[in-house]
Design an enzyme around this catalytic site. Structure first.
Site, PDB file in Angstrom:
ATOM      1  CD  GLU A 137     -13.876  -9.355  -5.714  1.00 49.63           C
ATOM      2  OE1 GLU A 137     -14.122  -8.326  -5.066  1.00 49.63           O
ATOM      3  OE2 GLU A 137     -14.758 -10.063  -6.241  1.00 49.63           O
ATOM      4  CD  GLU A 145      -3.168   0.751   2.098  1.00 50.37           C
ATOM      5  OE1 GLU A 145      -4.320   1.080   1.772  1.00 50.37           O
ATOM      6  OE2 GLU A 145      -2.911   0.197   3.185  1.00 50.37           O
ATOM      7  CB  SER A 185      -5.317   0.962  -1.534  1.00 48.39           C
ATOM      8  OG  SER A 185      -4.289  -0.006  -1.615  1.00 48.39           O
ATOM      9  CB  CYS A 209      -7.424  -2.554   5.891  1.00 47.52           C
ATOM     10  SG  CYS A 209      -5.711  -2.451   5.374  1.00 47.52           S
ATOM     11  CD  GLU A 248      -2.571   0.914  -4.523  1.00 43.32           C
ATOM     12  OE1 GLU A 248      -3.612   1.200  -5.151  1.00 43.32           O
ATOM     13  OE2 GLU A 248      -2.545   0.088  -3.579  1.00 43.32           O
ATOM     14  CD  GLU A 289     -11.572  -8.812   3.209  1.00 46.42           C
ATOM     15  OE1 GLU A 289     -10.434  -8.784   2.725  1.00 46.42           O
ATOM     16  OE2 GLU A 289     -11.829  -8.388   4.347  1.00 46.42           O
ATOM     17  CE  LYS A 325     -10.902  -8.004   7.559  1.00 46.70           C
ATOM     18  NZ  LYS A 325     -10.219  -7.419   6.384  1.00 46.70           N
ATOM     19  CB  CYS A 366      -9.970  -3.648  13.760  1.00 47.04           C
ATOM     20  SG  CYS A 366      -9.657  -3.300  12.024  1.00 47.04           S
TER      21      CYS A 366
END
Length: 571
Positions: A234, A147, A187, A167, A150, A229, A226, A380
């Site tokens: 993908e 990241e 990102s 994230c 990037e 996710e 999550k 989190c």
């Protein structure tokens, strides 16, 4: 006619929601789930069921579960399936643990908020039967390597700015749903869990001579989102790389609360369990990886490594404690210069704050280079699967958890992601360098526009200009015929006899012959029956047993989570 009941006081939840569910028999219609979804998450009143085909929009953050006082809303329970896989000797079952779990798990066993229980947590996972236990902070360092690289590339090549962090899966889905025009700015670096899983099934599998098809990766996280996710199509890059049949990179997610329930079901006590360390190949991350659990932590970690990449010098103390991005303010900003490169950054937590921030930068034109967004308050550490503290001051709890992670970061030698020798090893042996072709294939991803709300988004922008309330969805009348599941209380709207014989309750999976007709079908709510003289509650999932459970046979099991009757307590 909506299938969702009590919309005036409840958040609607779809039957197939991969992250959360509602146990109807426990719902007292207190309105807290709806309030948090509207006021903190900014989803509940930003769509109209009449325009979404009666489909509830959910970003799976689980904050409704965190405030539910009865446990009516809870995460989908995956630990029992993991337990069954562990019993399969052909599988290598690997746990990867997020930083926030180690500062909240202790609360489930009576410890003070923020108690740092890493070794006890790892020991508990080994006692539960995991073959390997790794620290997700290792992959947090991997995320920072990608990241931060990037970000530098975006700035130097004039790509879309600001770069938003990726994230938080709830934030990503929020952006996909309400701000698809921002997807080029998010990102492409995956979250730590989604980087760790394919790394385990490729590089680690090869080093340990394991077949990737026999590896089962379980993420132990504070986050209900999550669960959504890991199911994204993908995120199956390991299978693509290995040219195997399609399969998830990460196989299951178990939240902090689920882990505690699992431990109690196995009579494991956190304070007496044998302590253990992480496995040695990918043993831990840096302090930068540890503070990922806090709002501002991803930003601070990325700035440390971006500074090093640009200057080839280690970050100084002011960057190791970037106070401007710490704390519980909803939006925090900072300006800094790295080798004559000015950077303007922002940290946002709570998607209601994010919505207002995005409106601000659109209207004002204020420029930012890098923006961290976390859906849950405080980051989190307050994920939807964390230990609940109903009736307590949650900011006090959040501050204790946050400080515990900062304290750990400040007391270890390895502070920066780029200095982690294990990260350097995985690049040398496998990925080559950040943003390499292989890194792009396994550590980066893409996003999907989900803006099929069929309404004018300017309707909501106006709300922040005038603070005008958004019109609520029209309250629909209940169906003429309804059936109630006699096990969990789920209400089926319509004539269940017309369903096929293999129909099962979407909550507790019992067949349709376990439903009973609700006689007063004209009422908006199910008829409340008089409680039995004696009732017992399952301490794991909250299911209510009406009557004296002691009279059940010894092999009786909870119909929801299958634990034995000695896991029930008298109400």
């Amino acid at each position: 006619m909506s299938k969702h009941l009590s919309m005036d006081v409840r958040v609607p939840i779809e039957e197939g929601n991969p992250a959360i569910r509602r146990i109807e028999s426990l719902c007292i219609k207190c309105g807290q789930c709806r309030d948090v979804c509207q006021k903190q998450i900014s989803v509940g009143h930003h769509y109209d069921l009449l325009k979404t085909g009666d489909t509830a929009i959910c970003i799976h953050c689980g904050q409704c579960a965190n405030v539910c006082p009865t446990g009516a809303i809870t995460e989908i329970q995956d630990w029992m399936q993991v337990q069954s896989v562990i019993q399969d000797s052909s599988k290598t079952v690997i746990a990867i643990t997020s930083p926030s779990v180690r500062v909240s798990l202790g609360e489930e066993f009576g410890m003070q908020p923020g108690s740092y229980v890493e070794k006890q947590m790892v020991g508990s996972l080994r006692a539960l039967g995991f073959d390997y236990v790794f620290d997700t902070t290792f992959a947090a360092d991997l995320t920072i390597m990608e990241e931060a690289s990037e970000l530098i590339e975006r700035i130097q090549t004039k790509q879309p700015l600001p770069q938003f962090t990726s994230c938080c899966p709830a934030w990503v889905k929020f952006a996909e749903t309400y701000y698809p025009e921002l997807l080029p700015n998010i990102s492409t670096s995956k979250s730590p869990i989604s980087m760790f899983a394919p790394t385990v099934k490729t590089w680690f599998a090869e080093k340990e001579s394991l077949d990737a098809d026999d590896i089962y990766v379980v993420a132990i996280t504070p986050c209900t989102a999550k669960k959504f996710e890991i199911m994204r199509e993908e995120l199956s890059d390991a299978a693509n790389y290995l040219d195997r049949k399609p399969g998830q990179d990460c196989d299951r997610v178990v939240t902090t609360r689920e882990l505690a329930s699992w431990m109690r079901a196995c009579n494991l006590d956190l304070e007496s369990v044998e302590e253990s360390d992480y496995d040695s190949l990918m043993p831990r991350g840096s302090g930068a990886g540890i503070i990922f659990g806090n709002t501002g932590g991803v930003m601070e970690a990325a700035i440390r490594s971006a500074y090093y990449f640009l200057t080839k010098k280690q970050p100084q103390e002011d960057l190791l404690q970037l106070q401007a991005v710490r704390g519980l303010e909803g939006v925090k900003t900072a300006e800094l210069t790295i080798q004559e490169l000015p950077l303007k950054v922002a940290v946002v937590h709570g998607t209601d704050h994010a919505r207002k921030f995005l409106h601000h930068i659109k209207e004002s034109g204020e420029h930012f280079d890098f923006v961290e967004v976390m859906t849950c308050p405080g980051g989190c550490i307050s994920g939807g699967g964390q230990t609940k503290h109903i009736g307590e001051d949650m900011d006090t709890v959040r501050k204790a958890r946050i400080q515990s992670l900062y304290d750990k970061d400040s007391t270890i030698t390895l502070r920066n992601s780029h200095d982690n020798p294990h990260i350097q090893q995985v690049y040398e042996e496998f990925y080559g360098k950040p943003l390499s072709d292989l890194a792009e294939a396994l550590l980066h991803t893409n996003y999907e526009a989900r803006n099929d709300l069929q309404e004018d988004p300017s309707r909501y922008e106006a709300m922040y200009q005038a603070d005008a309330p958004v019109q609520e969805p029209v309250k629909e009348q209940a169906a003429d015929v309804r059936y109630r599941c006699t096990i969990c209380g789920y209400i089926y709207e319509g004539d269940i006899t017309k369903e096929s014989d293999d129909y099962k309750c979407p909550i507790c999976t019992v067949p349709k012959d376990m439903f009973e007709k609700v006689e007063d079908a004209s009422a908006q709510e199910p008829v409340k029956e008089q409680a039995a003289d004696v009732r017992y509650r399952c301490t794991i999932c909250g299911y209510i047993y009406e009557g004296d459970i002691a009279k059940e046979s010894d092999d009786y099991k909870c119909p929801i989570c299958t634990v034995p009757k000695d896991m029930f307590e008298k109400v």
